[in-house]
Write a protein that holds these residues in place. Structure first.
Motif, PDB file in Angstrom:
ATOM      1  N   MET A   1      30.685 -10.357  37.715  1.00  0.00           N
ATOM      2  CA  MET A   1      30.096  -9.036  37.534  1.00  0.00           C
ATOM      3  C   MET A   1      28.568  -9.106  37.481  1.00  0.00           C
ATOM      4  O   MET A   1      27.868  -8.257  37.991  1.00  0.00           O
ATOM      5  CB  MET A   1      30.639  -8.411  36.268  1.00  0.00           C
ATOM      6  N   TYR A   2      28.031 -10.155  36.842  1.00  0.00           N
ATOM      7  CA  TYR A   2      26.583 -10.322  36.747  1.00  0.00           C
ATOM      8  C   TYR A   2      26.169 -11.597  37.475  1.00  0.00           C
ATOM      9  O   TYR A   2      26.680 -12.674  37.196  1.00  0.00           O
ATOM     10  CB  TYR A   2      26.142 -10.424  35.284  1.00  0.00           C
ATOM     11  N   GLU A   3      25.220 -11.454  38.389  1.00  0.00           N
ATOM     12  CA  GLU A   3      24.722 -12.637  39.094  1.00  0.00           C
ATOM     13  C   GLU A   3      23.803 -13.485  38.226  1.00  0.00           C
ATOM     14  O   GLU A   3      23.641 -14.674  38.456  1.00  0.00           O
ATOM     15  CB  GLU A   3      23.936 -12.235  40.348  1.00  0.00           C
ATOM     16  N   TYR A   4      23.176 -12.837  37.239  1.00  0.00           N
ATOM     17  CA  TYR A   4      22.150 -13.516  36.447  1.00  0.00           C
ATOM     18  C   TYR A   4      22.412 -13.368  34.946  1.00  0.00           C
ATOM     19  O   TYR A   4      22.977 -12.372  34.491  1.00  0.00           O
ATOM     20  CB  TYR A   4      20.767 -12.948  36.764  1.00  0.00           C
ATOM     21  N   ASP A   5      21.976 -14.384  34.208  1.00  0.00           N
ATOM     22  CA  ASP A   5      21.947 -14.277  32.750  1.00  0.00           C
ATOM     23  C   ASP A   5      20.708 -13.510  32.308  1.00  0.00           C
ATOM     24  O   ASP A   5      20.729 -12.793  31.307  1.00  0.00           O
ATOM     25  CB  ASP A   5      21.904 -15.675  32.107  1.00  0.00           C
ATOM     26  N   LEU A   6      19.622 -13.695  33.060  1.00  0.00           N
ATOM     27  CA  LEU A   6      18.336 -13.110  32.680  1.00  0.00           C
ATOM     28  C   LEU A   6      17.518 -12.800  33.916  1.00  0.00           C
ATOM     29  O   LEU A   6      17.408 -13.624  34.824  1.00  0.00           O
ATOM     30  CB  LEU A   6      17.565 -14.102  31.796  1.00  0.00           C
ATOM     31  N   ILE A   7      16.944 -11.597  33.940  1.00  0.00           N
ATOM     32  CA  ILE A   7      15.920 -11.264  34.926  1.00  0.00           C
ATOM     33  C   ILE A   7      14.636 -10.971  34.165  1.00  0.00           C
ATOM     34  O   ILE A   7      14.645 -10.196  33.197  1.00  0.00           O
ATOM     35  CB  ILE A   7      16.314 -10.060  35.804  1.00  0.00           C
ATOM     36  N   VAL A   8      13.567 -11.629  34.581  1.00  0.00           N
ATOM     37  CA  VAL A   8      12.251 -11.414  33.978  1.00  0.00           C
ATOM     38  C   VAL A   8      11.441 -10.585  34.957  1.00  0.00           C
ATOM     39  O   VAL A   8      11.269 -10.971  36.120  1.00  0.00           O
ATOM     40  CB  VAL A   8      11.538 -12.752  33.685  1.00  0.00           C
ATOM     41  N   VAL A   9      10.955  -9.438  34.501  1.00  0.00           N
ATOM     42  CA  VAL A   9      10.122  -8.569  35.333  1.00  0.00           C
ATOM     43  C   VAL A   9       8.675  -8.744  34.883  1.00  0.00           C
ATOM     44  O   VAL A   9       8.315  -8.405  33.760  1.00  0.00           O
ATOM     45  CB  VAL A   9      10.544  -7.095  35.202  1.00  0.00           C
ATOM     46  N   GLY A  10       7.864  -9.301  35.769  1.00  0.00           N
ATOM     47  CA  GLY A  10       6.465  -9.583  35.455  1.00  0.00           C
ATOM     48  C   GLY A  10       6.208 -11.069  35.636  1.00  0.00           C
ATOM     49  O   GLY A  10       6.818 -11.895  34.957  1.00  0.00           O
ATOM     50  N   ALA A  11       5.327 -11.407  36.569  1.00  0.00           N
ATOM     51  CA  ALA A  11       5.093 -12.812  36.889  1.00  0.00           C
ATOM     52  C   ALA A  11       3.730 -13.295  36.413  1.00  0.00           C
ATOM     53  O   ALA A  11       3.157 -14.212  36.982  1.00  0.00           O
ATOM     54  CB  ALA A  11       5.233 -13.029  38.396  1.00  0.00           C
ATOM     55  N   GLY A  12       3.232 -12.685  35.339  1.00  0.00           N
ATOM     56  CA  GLY A  12       1.994 -13.153  34.720  1.00  0.00           C
ATOM     57  C   GLY A  12       2.287 -14.314  33.781  1.00  0.00           C
ATOM     58  O   GLY A  12       3.380 -14.904  33.817  1.00  0.00           O
ATOM     59  N   PRO A  13       1.335 -14.654  32.898  1.00  0.00           N
ATOM     60  CA  PRO A  13       1.529 -15.801  31.987  1.00  0.00           C
ATOM     61  C   PRO A  13       2.785 -15.687  31.125  1.00  0.00           C
ATOM     62  O   PRO A  13       3.486 -16.673  30.922  1.00  0.00           O
ATOM     63  CB  PRO A  13       0.272 -15.792  31.117  1.00  0.00           C
ATOM     64  N   TYR A  14       3.093 -14.484  30.641  1.00  0.00           N
ATOM     65  CA  TYR A  14       4.273 -14.317  29.788  1.00  0.00           C
ATOM     66  C   TYR A  14       5.561 -14.466  30.592  1.00  0.00           C
ATOM     67  O   TYR A  14       6.481 -15.174  30.196  1.00  0.00           O
ATOM     68  CB  TYR A  14       4.226 -12.965  29.066  1.00  0.00           C
ATOM     69  N   GLY A  15       5.630 -13.801  31.731  1.00  0.00           N
ATOM     70  CA  GLY A  15       6.827 -13.890  32.555  1.00  0.00           C
ATOM     71  C   GLY A  15       7.094 -15.306  33.026  1.00  0.00           C
ATOM     72  O   GLY A  15       8.225 -15.790  32.976  1.00  0.00           O
ATOM     73  N   ARG A  16       6.050 -15.995  33.471  1.00  0.00           N
ATOM     74  CA  ARG A  16       6.225 -17.377  33.959  1.00  0.00           C
ATOM     75  C   ARG A  16       6.626 -18.318  32.831  1.00  0.00           C
ATOM     76  O   ARG A  16       7.456 -19.212  33.023  1.00  0.00           O
ATOM     77  CB  ARG A  16       4.943 -17.855  34.636  1.00  0.00           C
ATOM     78  N   PRO A  42      20.715   0.626  32.585  1.00  0.00           N
ATOM     79  CA  PRO A  42      21.930   0.061  31.993  1.00  0.00           C
ATOM     80  C   PRO A  42      23.015  -0.038  33.059  1.00  0.00           C
ATOM     81  O   PRO A  42      23.103   0.798  33.963  1.00  0.00           O
ATOM     82  CB  PRO A  42      22.307   1.089  30.924  1.00  0.00           C
ATOM     83  N   TYR A  43      23.841  -1.085  32.955  1.00  0.00           N
ATOM     84  CA  TYR A  43      24.894  -1.307  33.935  1.00  0.00           C
ATOM     85  C   TYR A  43      26.092  -1.923  33.235  1.00  0.00           C
ATOM     86  O   TYR A  43      25.948  -2.868  32.448  1.00  0.00           O
ATOM     87  CB  TYR A  43      24.386  -2.235  35.046  1.00  0.00           C
ATOM     88  N   GLY A  44      27.269  -1.414  33.543  1.00  0.00           N
ATOM     89  CA  GLY A  44      28.478  -1.953  32.942  1.00  0.00           C
ATOM     90  C   GLY A  44      28.500  -1.705  31.439  1.00  0.00           C
ATOM     91  O   GLY A  44      27.849  -0.806  30.914  1.00  0.00           O
ATOM     92  N   ARG A  45      29.242  -2.549  30.761  1.00  0.00           N
ATOM     93  CA  ARG A  45      29.387  -2.363  29.314  1.00  0.00           C
ATOM     94  C   ARG A  45      28.151  -2.799  28.546  1.00  0.00           C
ATOM     95  O   ARG A  45      27.772  -2.171  27.568  1.00  0.00           O
ATOM     96  CB  ARG A  45      30.614  -3.157  28.826  1.00  0.00           C
ATOM     97  N   ASP A  46      27.504  -3.884  28.996  1.00  0.00           N
ATOM     98  CA  ASP A  46      26.382  -4.386  28.207  1.00  0.00           C
ATOM     99  C   ASP A  46      25.346  -5.117  29.057  1.00  0.00           C
ATOM    100  O   ASP A  46      24.694  -6.042  28.591  1.00  0.00           O
ATOM    101  CB  ASP A  46      26.889  -5.311  27.095  1.00  0.00           C
ATOM    102  N   GLY A  47      25.182  -4.693  30.304  1.00  0.00           N
ATOM    103  CA  GLY A  47      24.230  -5.358  31.177  1.00  0.00           C
ATOM    104  C   GLY A  47      23.221  -4.402  31.775  1.00  0.00           C
ATOM    105  O   GLY A  47      23.047  -3.276  31.303  1.00  0.00           O
ATOM    106  N   PHE A  48      22.568  -4.852  32.851  1.00  0.00           N
ATOM    107  CA  PHE A  48      21.510  -4.072  33.488  1.00  0.00           C
ATOM    108  C   PHE A  48      21.577  -4.208  34.994  1.00  0.00           C
ATOM    109  O   PHE A  48      21.979  -5.244  35.523  1.00  0.00           O
ATOM    110  CB  PHE A  48      20.135  -4.567  33.023  1.00  0.00           C
ATOM    111  N   GLU A  49      21.133  -3.162  35.665  1.00  0.00           N
ATOM    112  CA  GLU A  49      20.895  -3.193  37.098  1.00  0.00           C
ATOM    113  C   GLU A  49      19.385  -3.150  37.301  1.00  0.00           C
ATOM    114  O   GLU A  49      18.700  -2.297  36.733  1.00  0.00           O
ATOM    115  CB  GLU A  49      21.530  -1.987  37.784  1.00  0.00           C
ATOM    116  N   VAL A  50      18.870  -4.083  38.088  1.00  0.00           N
ATOM    117  CA  VAL A  50      17.446  -4.122  38.422  1.00  0.00           C
ATOM    118  C   VAL A  50      17.339  -3.839  39.913  1.00  0.00           C
ATOM    119  O   VAL A  50      17.936  -4.544  40.728  1.00  0.00           O
ATOM    120  CB  VAL A  50      16.826  -5.487  38.076  1.00  0.00           C
ATOM    121  N   VAL A  51      16.599  -2.780  40.259  1.00  0.00           N
ATOM    122  CA  VAL A  51      16.469  -2.354  41.651  1.00  0.00           C
ATOM    123  C   VAL A  51      15.084  -2.733  42.152  1.00  0.00           C
ATOM    124  O   VAL A  51      14.071  -2.430  41.508  1.00  0.00           O
ATOM    125  CB  VAL A  51      16.686  -0.832  41.789  1.00  0.00           C
TER     126      VAL A  51
END
Length: 197
Positions: A1-16, A42-51
């Motif tokens: 159902m989920y391809e990822y455990d975590l998606i980080v949005v933002g590739a600056g010092p914090y994201g990296r 929000p996606y599914g019971r407890d996840g997220f969709e990132v577009v």
């Protein structure tokens, strides 16, 4: 159902930094630049969709929004320029000890960051309005985060400038990236453990 455990949005010092810690921990991770993401829902019971801007739909169990100043506010004032009410550079202390800053009474934390954070949940337009309303008590306030940077929406974490009102001056610069990454990863592991039950 989920391809990822975590998606980080933002590739600056914090994201990296968060992505490096997540990779070392063996999480299924995707790091995306802020400008490549158009929505986080929000996606599914407890996840997220990132577009993404090219229409790709990614599904993940947790999300970190590591947003820099550009979509939120003007460039931040350097920590050494924070007001200090006559005391000799108290913010240098807080810049080195964000966990102690988090323990200060709310009114003190807000006074120390007033006029300098100028970030609000309403500026995080990647999120739908219902989610944004859930994140802070007032529209012009930053999203509430716990000691692991998790917001009031389970599985949604914030890093960087949006958390300055909770963790102080260190979080306004790259100086706080290592502290934030370690705390966020603890929160992500905790959330993933709860979802597996």
């Amino acid at each position: 159902m989920y391809e990822y455990d975590l998606i980080v949005v933002g590739a600056g010092p914090y994201g990296r930094s968060i992505a490096a810690h997540a990779t070392a921990a063996g999480l299924r991770l995707r790091l995306l630049g802020r400008r490549t993401v158009t929505a986080v829902r929000p996606y599914g019971r407890d996840g997220f969709e990132v577009v993404t801007e090219d229409g790709e739909s990614l599904h993940t169990r947790t999300v970190v929004l590591a947003l820099g100043p550009a979509p939120l506010t003007e460039l931040p004032t350097p920590p050494s320029e924070f007001p200090h009410n006559g005391e000799p550079h108290p913010n240098r202390f807080y810049a080195s000890h964000p966990a102690l800053f988090r323990r200060l009474p709310t009114v003190i934390r807000l006074l120390l960051t007033e006029g300098h954070s100028n970030t609000s949940t309403d500026r995080v337009t990647l999120l739908s309005m219902p989610v944004r309303r859930r994140l802070s008590r007032t529209p012009d306030a930053p999203p509430w985060v716990d000691t692991r940077f998790e917001s009031a929406h389970p599985g949604l974490f914030f890093a960087g400038l949006l958390t300055a009102a909770f963790f102080g001056p260190a979080i306004r610069s790259a100086h706080g990236a290592e502290f934030t990454a370690r705390r966020v990863l603890r929160g992500v592991h905790r959330r993933l453990g709860k979802q597996q039950r």
